[in-house]
Design an enzyme around this catalytic site. Structure first.
Site: not given
Ligand code: S3P
Length: 448
Positions: A28, A101, A129, A176, A327, A354, A358, A403
């Site tokens: 990804k 994101g 976010r 990012q 992740d 995230k 999470r 996820r």
């Protein structure tokens, strides 16, 4: 776009041995970057193996909106005719990045040093976010932004008409943010420098080098110092996207906890900034081997073989490894439930921002399924129950997070009673073939 459609309730039932080969989709992170960097090069970039998940398709549409031509052949080859660094056109309409994101933050960076204005939005998850982590550094280039309270989308960015280069230390470990700053630096004169205290995934640095940018990376006492020379002419590339280690994590972890399993996951990139989960699983006593270890496109690649591992032990995951497996904590917490003893995960505050929080999403679902979990701001501990001793039987909330949904589907393969999720539709953002692939190995997944 995800999360705008009808929810898909799903359940996962205890299954027989998982056997066979799992050909997981393209990476990804590299897929987003292939499209964005291709759009900033002059000429035609050709991409094979692109992940055709919703997140990446939203990025492809966004690149068209900024003026690049993006075409998909029937055989799945993608062609991006780039407009060059500084060549983005002003989009006619709002850019909807769906659930992604990575998409929105990298694109914000890429347009921040051009004299154009663009407005970004996403689904309910993305719109909750934090975006200040990108709008703060791009302000140093001269870009301005206005969004909702808490620096959230929808948000408009007015790119800098006359950008200046920037020296920036990222306040949190985030590839990012690093990438957004480097992409903004592409259209600034002089040198842009990003310093990260902990090294995060380095696909941007590696790929921009491939596209012909001058970029150096030096490990110093301050951390990793990345220096980019502005205003290069990026040269179009032929890109073969490697398979995604973060997607490979699901069949690998499933094989470890389902009795009698033996699964081969071929061609997985083991870039050290991404492969932390596999090391951790091996530290826990997993029967996970790297077959046919080789180098492809300058990166280590192997076929992963995962076999049922009845004697997994809880461990303290080294916090220094967090960025390289960020992740993968949700699915690790599932494996930890089937291990003997505690699995301690510290230094993982980023998990709270995230696609969902999470730690909260996994902790509450694990508890509902009979597993004890303790958690604090930047840590959590899963109290393993050992193989054959995890009850299951509950429905978990996926919070628009692919996820989370996939992790609970893996859990149900080995619990006594089935595990359900309220909505499996977000799985399509990153792993659209998940159900078919897992079913092909022997999993019993149902749409309820
Ligand atoms: C990504 C970076 C990570 C990761 C995300 C993909 C990337 O996010 O969680 O799935 O492609 O750069 P952060 O930069 O927020 O850590």
């Amino acid at each position: 776009m995800s999360g705008h459609g009808t929810p898909i309730p799903m359940s996962s039932h205890k299954c027989g041995p998982l056997k066979g080969e799992a050909h997981v989709p393209g990476d990804k992170s590299i897929s987003h970057r292939s499209l964005i960097f291709g759009a900033m090069a002059v000429g035609e970039t050709v991409i094979t193996g692109l992940l055709e998940g919703e997140d990446v398709l939203d990025t492809a549409k966004a690149m068209q909106a900024f003026g690049a031509e993006v075409i998909r052949d029937e055989d799945g080859t993608w062609h991006v005719h780039g407009v060059g660094v500084g060549g983005f056109a002003e989009p006619d309409n709002v850019i909807d990045c769906g659930n992604s994101g990575t998409g929105v933050r990298l694109i914000m960076g890429a347009m921040a040093s051009s004299n154009i204005t663009a407005t970004f939005t996403g689904d309910a998850s993305l719109n909750s976010r934090p975006m200040a982590r990108v709008t703060d550094p791009i302000a140093h280039f001269g870009a301005t932004s206005v969004g909702r309270s808490g620096g959230r989308l929808p948000m408009t960015i007015v790119g800098a008409a006359d950008p200046v280069p920037v020296r920036y230390t990222t306040p949190m470990p985030s590839a990012q943010v690093k990438s957004a700053v480097l992409l903004a630096g592409l259209n600034a004169p002089g040198e842009t420098v990003v310093i990260e205290k902990e090294a995060t995934r380095d696909h941007t640095e590696r790929m921009l080098t491939g596209f012909g940018a001058e970029i150096t990376s030096v490990d110093t006492e301050e951390g990793r110092v990345i220096t980019l020379k502005g205003r290069p002419e990026l040269k179009p590339q032929t890109i073969v996207v490697p398979r995604d280690p973060s997607s490979a994590a699901f069949p690998v972890c499933a094989a470890l906890i389902v009795e009698g399993s033996d699964v081969l996951v071929p061609n997985i990139g083991l870039n050290p900034t991404r492969a932390g989960l596999f090391e951790t699983l091996r530290d826990m006593g997993a029967d996970l081997t790297y077959e046919n270890l080789r180098e492809e496109g300058g990166e280590p690649v192997a076929d992963l073989r995962a076999k049922f591992s009845p004697n997994l032990k809880g461990i303290e995951v080294p916090p220094a490894r967090a960025a390289s497996m960020i992740d993968e904590y949700p699915v690790l917490s599932v494996v930890a439930s089937f291990a003997e003893g505690d699995t301690v995960m510290r230094g993982v505050k980023e998990l709270r921002v995230k696609e969902s929080d999470r730690i909260e999403a996994m902790a509450s679902g694990l508890r509902l399924n009979g597993v004890e979990v303790e958690d604090g701001d930047d840590w959590w501990i899963v109290k393993g129950r050992g193989h054959g001793n995890v009850p299951g039987g509950a429905t978990c909330v996926s919070h628009l997070d692919h996820r989370i949904a996939m992790s609970f589907m893996v859990m149900g393969m080995a619990t006594e009673a089935p595990v359900s999720v309220d909505d499996g539709s977000p799985i399509a953002t990153s792993f659209p073939i998940f159900e078919g692939l897992m079913g092909g190995l022997g999993a019993d997944l149902r749409r309820d």
